[in-house]
Scaffold this motif. Structure first.
Motif, mmCIF file in Angstrom:
data_model
loop_
_atom_site.group_PDB
_atom_site.id
_atom_site.type_symbol
_atom_site.label_atom_id
_atom_site.label_comp_id
_atom_site.label_asym_id
_atom_site.label_seq_id
_atom_site.Cartn_x
_atom_site.Cartn_y
_atom_site.Cartn_z
ATOM 1 N N MET A 28 0.838 -1.199 0.000
ATOM 2 C CA MET A 28 0.000 0.000 0.000
ATOM 3 C C MET A 28 0.876 1.253 0.000
ATOM 4 S SD MET A 28 -2.873 1.202 2.760
ATOM 5 C CE MET A 28 -3.440 2.903 2.834
ATOM 6 N N LYS A 29 0.531 2.189 -0.880
ATOM 7 C CA LYS A 29 1.252 3.452 -0.919
ATOM 8 C C LYS A 29 0.869 4.311 0.281
ATOM 9 C CE LYS A 29 1.802 3.693 -5.945
ATOM 10 N NZ LYS A 29 1.646 4.522 -7.157
ATOM 11 N N LYS A 30 1.848 5.006 0.835
ATOM 12 C CA LYS A 30 1.603 5.880 1.981
ATOM 13 C C LYS A 30 1.256 7.294 1.541
ATOM 14 C CE LYS A 30 2.510 2.699 5.013
ATOM 15 N NZ LYS A 30 1.449 2.128 5.857
ATOM 16 N N GLN A 31 1.559 7.609 0.293
ATOM 17 C CA GLN A 31 1.277 8.937 -0.228
ATOM 18 C C GLN A 31 0.668 8.826 -1.614
ATOM 19 O OE1 GLN A 31 5.225 10.668 -0.175
ATOM 20 N NE2 GLN A 31 4.882 11.656 1.797
ATOM 21 N N ILE A 32 -0.159 9.797 -1.971
ATOM 22 C CA ILE A 32 -0.711 9.879 -3.322
ATOM 23 C C ILE A 32 -1.004 11.353 -3.606
ATOM 24 C CG2 ILE A 32 -3.146 9.610 -2.701
ATOM 25 C CD1 ILE A 32 -1.461 7.906 -5.727
ATOM 26 N N ASP A 33 -0.878 11.717 -4.854
ATOM 27 C CA ASP A 33 -1.171 13.080 -5.294
ATOM 28 C C ASP A 33 -2.601 13.149 -5.820
ATOM 29 O OD1 ASP A 33 -0.317 15.830 -6.226
ATOM 30 O OD2 ASP A 33 -0.781 14.945 -8.175
ATOM 31 N N LEU A 34 -3.284 14.230 -5.513
ATOM 32 C CA LEU A 34 -4.599 14.517 -6.099
ATOM 33 C C LEU A 34 -4.466 15.754 -6.965
ATOM 34 C CD1 LEU A 34 -7.108 14.007 -3.123
ATOM 35 C CD2 LEU A 34 -6.442 12.363 -4.885
ATOM 36 N N GLN A 89 -14.774 13.442 -0.837
ATOM 37 C CA GLN A 89 -14.936 12.072 -0.326
ATOM 38 C C GLN A 89 -13.688 11.234 -0.606
ATOM 39 O OE1 GLN A 89 -17.331 10.534 1.388
ATOM 40 N NE2 GLN A 89 -19.304 11.469 0.991
ATOM 41 N N VAL A 90 -13.090 11.427 -1.782
ATOM 42 C CA VAL A 90 -11.865 10.705 -2.115
ATOM 43 C C VAL A 90 -10.768 11.062 -1.128
ATOM 44 C CG1 VAL A 90 -10.001 10.495 -3.808
ATOM 45 C CG2 VAL A 90 -12.380 10.400 -4.569
ATOM 46 N N ARG A 91 -10.588 12.348 -0.879
ATOM 47 C CA ARG A 91 -9.538 12.765 0.047
ATOM 48 C C ARG A 91 -9.810 12.220 1.457
ATOM 49 N NH1 ARG A 91 -5.666 17.816 0.280
ATOM 50 N NH2 ARG A 91 -4.785 17.421 2.341
ATOM 51 N N HIS A 92 -11.063 12.306 1.911
ATOM 52 C CA HIS A 92 -11.407 11.839 3.250
ATOM 53 C C HIS A 92 -11.144 10.339 3.385
ATOM 54 C CE1 HIS A 92 -13.516 11.386 7.051
ATOM 55 N NE2 HIS A 92 -14.246 10.419 6.508
ATOM 56 N N ALA A 93 -11.549 9.558 2.388
ATOM 57 C CA ALA A 93 -11.365 8.110 2.445
ATOM 58 C C ALA A 93 -9.885 7.751 2.521
ATOM 59 C CB ALA A 93 -12.003 7.452 1.227
ATOM 60 N N LEU A 94 -9.075 8.435 1.738
ATOM 61 C CA LEU A 94 -7.640 8.140 1.731
ATOM 62 C C LEU A 94 -6.990 8.525 3.052
ATOM 63 C CD1 LEU A 94 -6.796 9.325 -1.900
ATOM 64 C CD2 LEU A 94 -6.876 6.962 -1.077
ATOM 65 N N GLU A 95 -7.272 9.743 3.516
ATOM 66 C CA GLU A 95 -6.634 10.214 4.749
ATOM 67 C C GLU A 95 -7.085 9.401 5.962
ATOM 68 O OE1 GLU A 95 -5.421 14.839 3.945
ATOM 69 O OE2 GLU A 95 -7.461 14.459 4.677
ATOM 70 N N SER A 96 -8.330 8.968 5.960
ATOM 71 C CA SER A 96 -8.833 8.196 7.099
ATOM 72 C C SER A 96 -8.191 6.808 7.166
ATOM 73 C CB SER A 96 -10.362 8.064 7.021
ATOM 74 O OG SER A 96 -10.749 7.312 5.891
ATOM 75 N N HIS A 97 -7.540 6.393 6.080
ATOM 76 C CA HIS A 97 -6.816 5.113 6.065
ATOM 77 C C HIS A 97 -5.304 5.329 6.061
ATOM 78 C CE1 HIS A 97 -10.792 3.524 5.046
ATOM 79 N NE2 HIS A 97 -10.324 2.332 5.376
ATOM 80 N N GLY A 98 -4.881 6.496 6.506
ATOM 81 C CA GLY A 98 -3.460 6.751 6.702
ATOM 82 C C GLY A 98 -2.678 7.133 5.470
ATOM 83 N N VAL A 99 -3.375 7.494 4.392
ATOM 84 C CA VAL A 99 -2.689 7.893 3.166
ATOM 85 C C VAL A 99 -2.529 9.415 3.144
ATOM 86 C CG1 VAL A 99 -2.732 7.857 0.640
ATOM 87 C CG2 VAL A 99 -3.671 5.930 1.943
ATOM 88 N N GLU A 100 -1.308 9.876 2.984
ATOM 89 C CA GLU A 100 -1.037 11.313 2.940
ATOM 90 C C GLU A 100 -1.248 11.836 1.520
ATOM 91 O OE1 GLU A 100 2.570 14.531 3.867
ATOM 92 O OE2 GLU A 100 2.995 12.383 3.756
ATOM 93 N N ILE A 101 -1.955 12.957 1.409
ATOM 94 C CA ILE A 101 -2.112 13.628 0.116
ATOM 95 C C ILE A 101 -0.903 14.539 -0.059
ATOM 96 C CG2 ILE A 101 -3.607 15.046 -1.321
ATOM 97 C CD1 ILE A 101 -4.745 12.280 -0.420
ATOM 98 N N TYR A 102 -0.080 14.222 -1.045
ATOM 99 C CA TYR A 102 1.205 14.896 -1.175
ATOM 100 C C TYR A 102 1.545 15.066 -2.646
ATOM 101 C CZ TYR A 102 6.057 16.057 0.050
ATOM 102 O OH TYR A 102 7.258 16.696 0.215
ATOM 103 N N ALA A 103 1.917 16.283 -3.033
ATOM 104 C CA ALA A 103 2.210 16.577 -4.435
ATOM 105 C C ALA A 103 3.437 15.798 -4.912
ATOM 106 C CB ALA A 103 2.438 18.067 -4.623
ATOM 107 N N PHE A 104 3.296 15.057 -5.994
ATOM 108 C CA PHE A 104 4.414 14.271 -6.518
ATOM 109 C C PHE A 104 5.591 15.159 -6.890
ATOM 110 C CE2 PHE A 104 1.892 15.326 -10.307
ATOM 111 C CZ PHE A 104 2.865 15.838 -11.154
#
Length: 259
Positions: free
Chosen positions: A1-7, A237-252
């Protein structure tokens, strides 16, 4: 599982009195802004306003280059000579770079728009014209390309950093391609379903295709739209779902690496 993803989201597309999307609402949700450069959409004043808002929200900026097609919003295919297309892309990046300097920010990547995006994913002649434009003006710029497309290999072969992109609100075929917009079910509208699919993408490395098969998709950025009814809630909703599962939203582009 990735710990970070860009939106990322397509912004700066209003033109004078004609309004497109809600940049102010979507900017707090995303980490990267694909800003129009005036060819498919965007007026100088509106683009500058979006760039300033992106800086205020700590959102990185990319050039959303397209065909010279204001009337068709850049969604019509165009058979442009390679030299002309290269010049068009250089021109658009340069214009956005100038406005970005004025806004106190900088252009860090390039994401083609609409018909140009879809064409260069598989058409090597036009793809090389865009690649050459990026290399000519600033080879440090990262190219955002459709996950699984030949464009990724062509760009890497020519020394560009590339980040593969997935689409939150689009259905996928079992071979990893996007379902054609001409077919029923190609665009998804349920915010909770979309959010769960993007969580699946990050956790499992793929999504369920339109015919029910698990389809691997290797992506470093997710495109979320904010320019249609319900799209802003979908992005949230996408951001909330990701962050609530420990995924950081971070610019690539802040990491300086490609996919």
């Amino acid at each position: 599982m990735k710990k970070q993803i860009d939106l990322n989201s397509d912004l700066g597309e209003s033109f004078g009195q004609w309004k497109m999307g809600n940049d102010a609402a979507i900017l707090p949700v995303v980490s990267s802004a694909n800003v129009a450069c005036g060819f498919h959409a965007g007026s100088p004043e509106g683009i500058l306003k979006t760039l300033k808002a992106a800086k205020e929200n700590g959102v990185t900026v990319g050039a959303h280059v397209g065909y010279p097609d204001l009337v068709g919003f850049g969604r019509r295919n165009m058979d442009i000579a390679p030299e002309e297309l290269t010049a068009d892309v250089i021109y658009q990046i340069g214009a956005l770079q100038g406005l970005a300097i004025a806004a106190g920010t900088q252009v860090l990547y390039v994401k083609p728009h609409g018909a140009l995006y879809n064409t260069i994913a598989h058409d090597k002649r036009q793809a090389m014209a865009v690649i050459n434009a990026i290399i000519t003006i600033d080879k440090k710029l990262t190219l955002v390309a459709l996950a699984g497309s030949p464009l990724i290999g062509w760009a890497k072969e020519n020394g560009l950093n590339v980040v593969a992109e997935a689409f939150a609100d689009r259905a996928y075929n079992s071979d990893g391609t996007l379902v054609s917009r001409q077919l029923s079910g190609s665009v998804l509208h349920d915010p909770q379903l979309v959010a769960q699919r993007m969580l699946q993408l990050v956790k499992e490395g793929g999504v369920t295709s339109i015919d029910g098969q698990f389809t691997p998709i290797d992506a470093g950025t997710i495109c979320v739209h904010g320019d249609s009814p319900g799209a802003l809630e979908m992005a949230q909703q996408v951001r909330h779902a990701l962050e609530s599962h420990g995924v950081e939203i971070y610019a690539f582009s802040n990491k300086g690496d490609g996919e």
